[in-house]
Design a protein around this motif. Structure first.
Motif, PDB file in Angstrom:
ATOM      1  N   ASP A 110      -5.154 -32.203 -36.606  1.00  0.00           N
ATOM      2  CA  ASP A 110      -6.572 -31.897 -36.446  1.00  0.00           C
ATOM      3  C   ASP A 110      -6.967 -31.724 -34.986  1.00  0.00           C
ATOM      4  OD1 ASP A 110      -6.909 -31.959 -39.152  1.00  0.00           O
ATOM      5  OD2 ASP A 110      -7.618 -34.023 -39.224  1.00  0.00           O
ATOM      6  N   LYS A 111      -6.465 -32.578 -34.107  1.00  0.00           N
ATOM      7  CA  LYS A 111      -6.845 -32.510 -32.699  1.00  0.00           C
ATOM      8  C   LYS A 111      -6.416 -31.186 -32.079  1.00  0.00           C
ATOM      9  CE  LYS A 111      -6.433 -34.959 -28.294  1.00  0.00           C
ATOM     10  NZ  LYS A 111      -5.851 -36.135 -27.596  1.00  0.00           N
ATOM     11  N   THR A 112      -5.181 -30.809 -32.344  1.00  0.00           N
ATOM     12  CA  THR A 112      -4.679 -29.542 -31.815  1.00  0.00           C
ATOM     13  C   THR A 112      -5.446 -28.367 -32.389  1.00  0.00           C
ATOM     14  OG1 THR A 112      -2.481 -30.516 -31.613  1.00  0.00           O
ATOM     15  CG2 THR A 112      -2.624 -28.122 -31.500  1.00  0.00           C
ATOM     16  N   ALA A 113      -5.819 -28.446 -33.658  1.00  0.00           N
ATOM     17  CA  ALA A 113      -6.573 -27.365 -34.296  1.00  0.00           C
ATOM     18  C   ALA A 113      -7.905 -27.141 -33.596  1.00  0.00           C
ATOM     19  CB  ALA A 113      -6.792 -27.673 -35.774  1.00  0.00           C
ATOM     20  N   LYS A 114      -8.604 -28.205 -33.228  1.00  0.00           N
ATOM     21  CA  LYS A 114      -9.901 -28.069 -32.552  1.00  0.00           C
ATOM     22  C   LYS A 114      -9.736 -27.428 -31.178  1.00  0.00           C
ATOM     23  CE  LYS A 114     -12.127 -31.975 -34.917  1.00  0.00           C
ATOM     24  NZ  LYS A 114     -13.018 -31.093 -35.700  1.00  0.00           N
ATOM     25  N   ILE A 115      -8.668 -27.805 -30.476  1.00  0.00           N
ATOM     26  CA  ILE A 115      -8.406 -27.214 -29.166  1.00  0.00           C
ATOM     27  C   ILE A 115      -8.122 -25.723 -29.308  1.00  0.00           C
ATOM     28  CG2 ILE A 115      -6.801 -27.177 -27.207  1.00  0.00           C
ATOM     29  CD1 ILE A 115      -6.443 -30.182 -27.609  1.00  0.00           C
ATOM     30  N   LEU A 117      -9.069 -23.725 -31.767  1.00  0.00           N
ATOM     31  CA  LEU A 117     -10.288 -23.024 -32.163  1.00  0.00           C
ATOM     32  C   LEU A 117     -11.147 -22.703 -30.941  1.00  0.00           C
ATOM     33  CD1 LEU A 117     -11.263 -24.977 -35.402  1.00  0.00           C
ATOM     34  CD2 LEU A 117     -10.695 -22.555 -35.262  1.00  0.00           C
ATOM     35  N   ARG A 118     -11.255 -23.672 -30.047  1.00  0.00           N
ATOM     36  CA  ARG A 118     -12.015 -23.428 -28.822  1.00  0.00           C
ATOM     37  C   ARG A 118     -11.352 -22.354 -27.984  1.00  0.00           C
ATOM     38  NH1 ARG A 118     -16.763 -23.030 -27.767  1.00  0.00           N
ATOM     39  NH2 ARG A 118     -16.982 -24.747 -29.274  1.00  0.00           N
ATOM     40  N   ARG A 119     -10.019 -22.323 -27.991  1.00  0.00           N
ATOM     41  CA  ARG A 119      -9.282 -21.291 -27.261  1.00  0.00           C
ATOM     42  C   ARG A 119      -9.619 -19.902 -27.809  1.00  0.00           C
ATOM     43  NH1 ARG A 119      -7.173 -19.838 -22.478  1.00  0.00           N
ATOM     44  NH2 ARG A 119      -5.157 -18.815 -22.619  1.00  0.00           N
ATOM     45  N   LEU A 120      -9.720 -19.784 -29.111  1.00  0.00           N
ATOM     46  CA  LEU A 120     -10.062 -18.497 -29.715  1.00  0.00           C
ATOM     47  C   LEU A 120     -11.456 -18.043 -29.294  1.00  0.00           C
ATOM     48  CD1 LEU A 120      -8.677 -18.968 -33.349  1.00  0.00           C
ATOM     49  CD2 LEU A 120      -7.632 -17.704 -31.460  1.00  0.00           C
ATOM     50  N   VAL A 121     -12.373 -19.009 -29.162  1.00  0.00           N
ATOM     51  CA  VAL A 121     -13.717 -18.673 -28.696  1.00  0.00           C
ATOM     52  C   VAL A 121     -13.666 -18.202 -27.252  1.00  0.00           C
ATOM     53  CG1 VAL A 121     -16.037 -19.547 -28.230  1.00  0.00           C
ATOM     54  CG2 VAL A 121     -14.835 -20.262 -30.299  1.00  0.00           C
ATOM     55  N   GLU A 122     -12.977 -18.958 -26.401  1.00  0.00           N
ATOM     56  CA  GLU A 122     -12.947 -18.660 -24.975  1.00  0.00           C
ATOM     57  C   GLU A 122     -12.223 -17.349 -24.661  1.00  0.00           C
ATOM     58  OE1 GLU A 122     -14.532 -20.067 -22.394  1.00  0.00           O
ATOM     59  OE2 GLU A 122     -15.554 -21.148 -24.003  1.00  0.00           O
ATOM     60  N   MET A 123     -11.340 -16.912 -25.529  1.00  0.00           N
ATOM     61  CA  MET A 123     -10.654 -15.650 -25.298  1.00  0.00           C
ATOM     62  C   MET A 123     -11.295 -14.497 -26.064  1.00  0.00           C
ATOM     63  SD  MET A 123      -6.617 -16.501 -24.802  1.00  0.00           S
ATOM     64  CE  MET A 123      -6.385 -14.867 -24.092  1.00  0.00           C
ATOM     65  N   SER A 139     -19.706 -21.127 -37.073  1.00  0.00           N
ATOM     66  CA  SER A 139     -19.488 -22.140 -36.048  1.00  0.00           C
ATOM     67  C   SER A 139     -18.014 -22.553 -36.018  1.00  0.00           C
ATOM     68  CB  SER A 139     -20.349 -23.367 -36.329  1.00  0.00           C
ATOM     69  OG  SER A 139     -19.996 -24.434 -35.459  1.00  0.00           O
ATOM     70  N   PRO A 140     -17.417 -22.587 -34.827  1.00  0.00           N
ATOM     71  CA  PRO A 140     -16.023 -23.048 -34.739  1.00  0.00           C
ATOM     72  C   PRO A 140     -15.901 -24.555 -34.927  1.00  0.00           C
ATOM     73  CG  PRO A 140     -16.896 -22.597 -32.550  1.00  0.00           C
ATOM     74  CD  PRO A 140     -17.943 -22.151 -33.517  1.00  0.00           C
ATOM     75  N   ASP A 141     -17.040 -25.255 -34.957  1.00  0.00           N
ATOM     76  CA  ASP A 141     -17.023 -26.711 -35.083  1.00  0.00           C
ATOM     77  C   ASP A 141     -17.179 -27.192 -36.523  1.00  0.00           C
ATOM     78  OD1 ASP A 141     -16.845 -26.977 -32.267  1.00  0.00           O
ATOM     79  OD2 ASP A 141     -19.011 -26.672 -32.097  1.00  0.00           O
ATOM     80  N   VAL A 142     -17.359 -26.266 -37.466  1.00  0.00           N
ATOM     81  CA  VAL A 142     -17.535 -26.627 -38.873  1.00  0.00           C
ATOM     82  C   VAL A 142     -16.350 -26.085 -39.667  1.00  0.00           C
ATOM     83  CG1 VAL A 142     -18.997 -26.443 -40.920  1.00  0.00           C
ATOM     84  CG2 VAL A 142     -20.041 -26.589 -38.638  1.00  0.00           C
ATOM     85  N   THR A 143     -15.621 -26.971 -40.323  1.00  0.00           N
ATOM     86  CA  THR A 143     -14.459 -26.550 -41.116  1.00  0.00           C
ATOM     87  C   THR A 143     -14.924 -25.757 -42.332  1.00  0.00           C
ATOM     88  OG1 THR A 143     -13.241 -28.516 -40.448  1.00  0.00           O
ATOM     89  CG2 THR A 143     -12.422 -27.339 -42.383  1.00  0.00           C
TER      90      THR A 143
END
Length: 460
Positions: A110-115, A117-123, A139-143
């Motif tokens: 789960d932790k790596t998945a959140k990181i 997901l944020r990477r996909l947003v930032e790129m 939202s990238p913060d809602v599963t």
């Protein structure tokens, strides 16, 4: 929705199965506004010398989604209104750093998945995602409760995902694996045409068979069976902001794999240059910001012509407000501009066109290749209550009734008639013999209902 000639017509000007990579342009004209995004928070300065991947602007209303520079160059903020222009374009670096988010092996915690997901947003890859209920950015913060991946693009003259998959099959399959790791145990519905239509269907089904959460769903290749909202309803998925259904096309899956496996991705968009007004209809890979006039140069075979941004059912006429390829472009459709009335137009014989009502003389011709133009094929008039719009509606509402309510400014009644179910596919407008712009009317009505009937007033 009943099958009919409207959806089985052989159209002139459909793109072939090749994908041409366009040469590097002299400058890039990058739009700051698309259908869903407004990049108002400018992050660069006039005359700044930037590198590929620099954040040009952000959309603060959509999770600070960045607009990234597809190439390095010199920034010009006032050269073209509503755009950022990059001059003196630098060549793409031969090697790009894989970055800290690239993965030799796909991780599923789960932790790596959140990181990631944020990477996909930032790129900038998050721009490929849609929410099934309203086509907004999820939202990238809602599963999500589920993910829908469609390989089909059924609106005429648009870039087709099946062609992209054929060229990058292994990348697509690995992208599905990445996607599964991001949402863990939530189901992924892979939507494609039946095996006798799509050459890659059997190969894809064999490739994803080992993924427990990937379910292959076949759909007849009839527009609008690729619509995400419609697909979610057919799958009995009720999408909301709290329990969203993520949706994306083949391009999105390919981009996710390249970012998470390589730490970089191709900053080009695959778009179709098609329509009966194009010399050789095809698909091209064009950098975001690629000047549209440079793409069309030498390809248009009829004048005067009209260029439609995206498809003929849901697109819009290309204007000066869009000078370069934007984040959401899927095609440029070129139609011949009709400047003269049709021979015997007072009886509208229609030897060269087909209609939902089967009222044209083309019925005696059998199957033929139809050439679309900007002609509306008749005269504008009030609703004649033919109910053709109801016959073609894929969600079972009555557009003619809603139109009459809206004509009388009866918003409450229009809402009760389930205007909210409309997916804005445009078929009602296309089938209407009175040439009423129902789709545009419904777009405006939905916004009015939201503002006038459901706005929340905060008391001071």
């Amino acid at each position: 929705m009943k099958p009919n000639r409207l959806f089985t017509t052989i159209l002139e000007g459909k793109p072939d199965d090749s994908i041409e990579v366009l040469p590097e342009p002299d400058e890039l004209i990058i739009p700051l506004r698309t259908t869903r995004f407004q990049f108002n928070d400018i992050a660069v300065k006039e005359g700044q010398d930037i590198e590929m991947g620099t954040v040009l602007a952000r959309d603060e209303d959509n999770f600070s989604l960045p607009l990234l520079a597809p190439r390095g160059g010199i920034v010009r903020l006032e050269k073209v209104a509503g755009h950022i222009v990059l001059e003196k374009i630098k060549s793409k670096p031969e090697k790009c750093s894989a970055g800290p988010y690239a993965e030799a092996h796909i991780q599923k915690d789960d932790k790596t998945a959140k990181i990631r997901l944020r990477r996909l947003v930032e790129m900038g890859a998050w721009s490929y995602l849609y929410s099934a209920h309203d086509y907004s950015l999820p939202s990238p913060d809602v599963t999500p409760q589920a993910v829908i991946v469609s390989t089909m693009r059924l609106e005429p003259y648009m870039a087709r995902g099946s062609v992209q998959i054929k060229q990058e099959f292994e990348t697509f399959v690995r992208g599905l694996e990445h996607l599964q790791s991001l949402v863990e145990y939530q189901p992924i519905y892979l939507v494609m045409a039946p095996s006798d239509v799509s050459e890659e269907s059997a190969r894809i089904q064999n490739a994803v068979r080992g993924y427990a959460s990937v379910k292959v769903i076949t759909q007849p290749p009839i527009y609008p069976n690729d619509n995400f909202t419609l697909l979610a309803r057919q799958l009995k998925l009720k999408s909301t902001a709290e329990q969203p259904v993520w949706c994306l096309n083949a391009s999105g899956v390919l981009t996710i794999e390249k970012i998470l496996s390589q730490g970089t991705h191709d900053t080009r968009r695959t778009i179709a240059i098609a329509g009966p007004g194009v010399e050789k209809p095809t698909q091209v890979k064009a950098l975001i910001g690629y000047p549209i006039q440079a793409i069309l140069k030498g390809r248009v075979k009829v004048e005067p012509s009209r260029v439609v941004y995206n498809g003929v059912y849901t697109g819009r006429m290309l204007g000066d407000d869009l000078q370069g390829v934007d984040l959401e472009c899927g095609g440029l459709t070129v139609l011949e501009e009709q400047t003269q009335r049709e021979f015997l137009s007072f009886i509208n014989p229609g030897f060269d066109k087909q209609s939902f009502s089967k009222s044209f003389a083309s019925l005696i011709r059998g199957s033929f290749r139809e050439k679309k133009t900007t002609a509306i094929g008749g005269e504008r008039r009030p609703c004649v209550n033919c109910q053709f719009c109801e016959d073609v509606c894929p969600v079972g509402i009555m557009p003619y009734l809603i139109h009459k309510y809206l004509y009388q400014d009866m918003l409450e009644e229009a809402e009760k008639a389930r205007l909210d179910l409309c997916i804005l596919c445009g078929l009602c407008s296309y089938a209407c013999p009175s040439k009423i712009e129902l789709r545009q009317q419904f777009i405006e009505a939905k916004e009015r209902i939201k503002e006038e009937l459901h706005s929340v007033t905060v008391e001071e």
